[in-house]
Design a protein around this motif. Structure first.
Motif, PDB file in Angstrom:
ATOM      1  N   SER A   1       0.830  -1.192   0.000  1.00 36.87           N
ATOM      2  CA  SER A   1       0.000   0.000   0.000  1.00 36.87           C
ATOM      3  C   SER A   1       0.870   1.250   0.000  1.00 36.87           C
ATOM      4  O   SER A   1       0.598   2.210  -0.706  1.00 36.87           O
ATOM      5  N   PHE A   2       1.928   1.248   0.812  1.00 36.25           N
ATOM      6  CA  PHE A   2       2.839   2.386   0.877  1.00 36.25           C
ATOM      7  C   PHE A   2       3.484   2.632  -0.488  1.00 36.25           C
ATOM      8  O   PHE A   2       3.579   3.773  -0.949  1.00 36.25           O
ATOM      9  N   MET A   3       3.917   1.546  -1.144  1.00 36.16           N
ATOM     10  CA  MET A   3       4.564   1.687  -2.457  1.00 36.16           C
ATOM     11  C   MET A   3       3.578   2.223  -3.496  1.00 36.16           C
ATOM     12  O   MET A   3       3.959   3.003  -4.370  1.00 36.16           O
ATOM     13  N   GLN A   4       2.318   1.809  -3.404  1.00 32.72           N
ATOM     14  CA  GLN A   4       1.306   2.345  -4.315  1.00 32.72           C
ATOM     15  C   GLN A   4       1.149   3.846  -4.090  1.00 32.72           C
ATOM     16  O   GLN A   4       1.061   4.616  -5.045  1.00 32.72           O
ATOM     17  N   GLU A   5       1.099   4.263  -2.814  1.00 29.98           N
ATOM     18  CA  GLU A   5       0.951   5.680  -2.493  1.00 29.98           C
ATOM     19  C   GLU A   5       2.151   6.482  -2.988  1.00 29.98           C
ATOM     20  O   GLU A   5       1.989   7.586  -3.519  1.00 29.98           O
ATOM     21  N   VAL A   6       3.348   5.936  -2.845  1.00 28.84           N
ATOM     22  CA  VAL A   6       4.549   6.622  -3.314  1.00 28.84           C
ATOM     23  C   VAL A   6       4.490   6.776  -4.831  1.00 28.84           C
ATOM     24  O   VAL A   6       4.770   7.851  -5.373  1.00 28.84           O
ATOM     25  N   GLY A   7       4.104   5.713  -5.528  1.00 32.50           N
ATOM     26  CA  GLY A   7       4.013   5.778  -6.986  1.00 32.50           C
ATOM     27  C   GLY A   7       2.991   6.793  -7.456  1.00 32.50           C
ATOM     28  O   GLY A   7       3.238   7.558  -8.399  1.00 32.50           O
ATOM     29  N   ILE A   8       1.842   6.817  -6.787  1.00 32.18           N
ATOM     30  CA  ILE A   8       0.799   7.774  -7.166  1.00 32.18           C
ATOM     31  C   ILE A   8       1.262   9.200  -6.918  1.00 32.18           C
ATOM     32  O   ILE A   8       1.084  10.084  -7.764  1.00 32.18           O
ATOM     33  N   SER A   9       1.891   9.435  -5.761  1.00 36.73           N
ATOM     34  CA  SER A   9       2.327  10.803  -5.458  1.00 36.73           C
ATOM     35  C   SER A   9       3.453  11.243  -6.393  1.00 36.73           C
ATOM     36  O   SER A   9       3.517  12.414  -6.783  1.00 36.73           O
ATOM     37  N   MET A  10       4.333  10.318  -6.778  1.00 37.87           N
ATOM     38  CA  MET A  10       5.398  10.682  -7.726  1.00 37.87           C
ATOM     39  C   MET A  10       4.799  11.073  -9.071  1.00 37.87           C
ATOM     40  O   MET A  10       5.240  12.040  -9.699  1.00 37.87           O
ATOM     41  N   GLY A  11       3.800  10.316  -9.517  1.00 38.06           N
ATOM     42  CA  GLY A  11       3.132  10.644 -10.779  1.00 38.06           C
ATOM     43  C   GLY A  11       2.427  11.986 -10.703  1.00 38.06           C
ATOM     44  O   GLY A  11       2.515  12.810 -11.617  1.00 38.06           O
ATOM     45  N   PHE A  12       1.732  12.216  -9.580  1.00 37.46           N
ATOM     46  CA  PHE A  12       1.008  13.476  -9.399  1.00 37.46           C
ATOM     47  C   PHE A  12       1.969  14.658  -9.418  1.00 37.46           C
ATOM     48  O   PHE A  12       1.777  15.620 -10.159  1.00 37.46           O
ATOM     49  N   TRP A  13       3.033  14.569  -8.609  1.00 36.13           N
ATOM     50  CA  TRP A  13       3.973  15.686  -8.537  1.00 36.13           C
ATOM     51  C   TRP A  13       4.794  15.815  -9.814  1.00 36.13           C
ATOM     52  O   TRP A  13       5.267  16.900 -10.148  1.00 36.13           O
ATOM     53  N   GLY A  14       4.972  14.724 -10.544  1.00 36.09           N
ATOM     54  CA  GLY A  14       5.658  14.815 -11.825  1.00 36.09           C
ATOM     55  C   GLY A  14       4.873  15.658 -12.814  1.00 36.09           C
ATOM     56  O   GLY A  14       5.427  16.493 -13.538  1.00 36.09           O
ATOM     57  N   VAL A  15       3.559  15.467 -12.836  1.00 35.08           N
ATOM     58  CA  VAL A  15       2.710  16.243 -13.740  1.00 35.08           C
ATOM     59  C   VAL A  15       2.589  17.681 -13.251  1.00 35.08           C
ATOM     60  O   VAL A  15       2.800  18.632 -14.013  1.00 35.08           O
ATOM     61  N   ILE A  16       2.239  17.848 -11.971  1.00 32.91           N
ATOM     62  CA  ILE A  16       2.053  19.191 -11.418  1.00 32.91           C
ATOM     63  C   ILE A  16       3.379  19.977 -11.463  1.00 32.91           C
ATOM     64  O   ILE A  16       3.397  21.162 -11.800  1.00 32.91           O
ATOM     65  N   GLY A  17       4.482  19.287 -11.123  1.00 36.29           N
ATOM     66  CA  GLY A  17       5.787  19.949 -11.148  1.00 36.29           C
ATOM     67  C   GLY A  17       6.151  20.436 -12.526  1.00 36.29           C
ATOM     68  O   GLY A  17       6.718  21.524 -12.690  1.00 36.29           O
TER      69      GLY A  17
END
Length: 148
Positions: A95-111
């Motif tokens: 679950s933690f790894m899924q959350e990390v992957g999702i947040s990396m994708g989100f911040w990659g786009v927003i960044g």
């Protein structure tokens, strides 16, 4: 028997397992083995497993698709859902790894939108064009409906 279209062996007190040779009758469109004393797993074949469960009713010893799973199958670990076979620590790590992957994708786009002004402008221009197309399409549809 390979060209058999229909097989009704219901109410015959048949016992034992369903013969694997039945899987070789590819033209079988109707099968009724209900109300016998058959047991064991229904042979694995798309042909025999495609019939309704009612074709096997009244055979308390039968199991397997389309009937409920056999006991030996339910004891075997599932391979369809990897989370089912994990202990609590593994699940929390997954679950933690899924959350990390999702947040990396989100911040990659927003960044990228924050850092690259040209990308941000292109992205919002895309929404403007899509909104305009949607508005015009609805207006044309409404005018066509009014004429009819």
């Amino acid at each position: 028997m390979e060209k058999l279209d229909s097989l009704d062996l219901s109410h015959n007190r048949l016992s034992g397992k369903i013969p694997v040779s039945l899987t070789k009758i590819y033209t079988l469109g109707v099968l009724d083995l209900s109300n016998n004393k058959l047991s064991g797993k229904i042979p694995t074949s798309t042909q025999l497993q495609s019939f309704n469960a009612s074709a096997y009713d009244g055979n308390d010893g039968l199991c397997g698709n389309p009937l409920p799973m056999c006991i030996e199958d339910s004891l075997r670990p599932s391979t369809t859902n990897p989370v089912e076979n994990m202990n609590e620590n593994d699940v929390s790590m997954f679950s933690f790894m899924q959350e990390v992957g999702i947040s990396m994708g989100f911040w990659g786009v927003i960044g990228s939108f924050i850092l690259k002004k040209s990308w941000r402008i292109a992205f919002f221009n895309l929404f403007d064009v899509a909104g305009d197309w949607f508005y015009v399409s609805i207006a044309v549809f409404v005018s066509k409906c009014r004429r009819s």
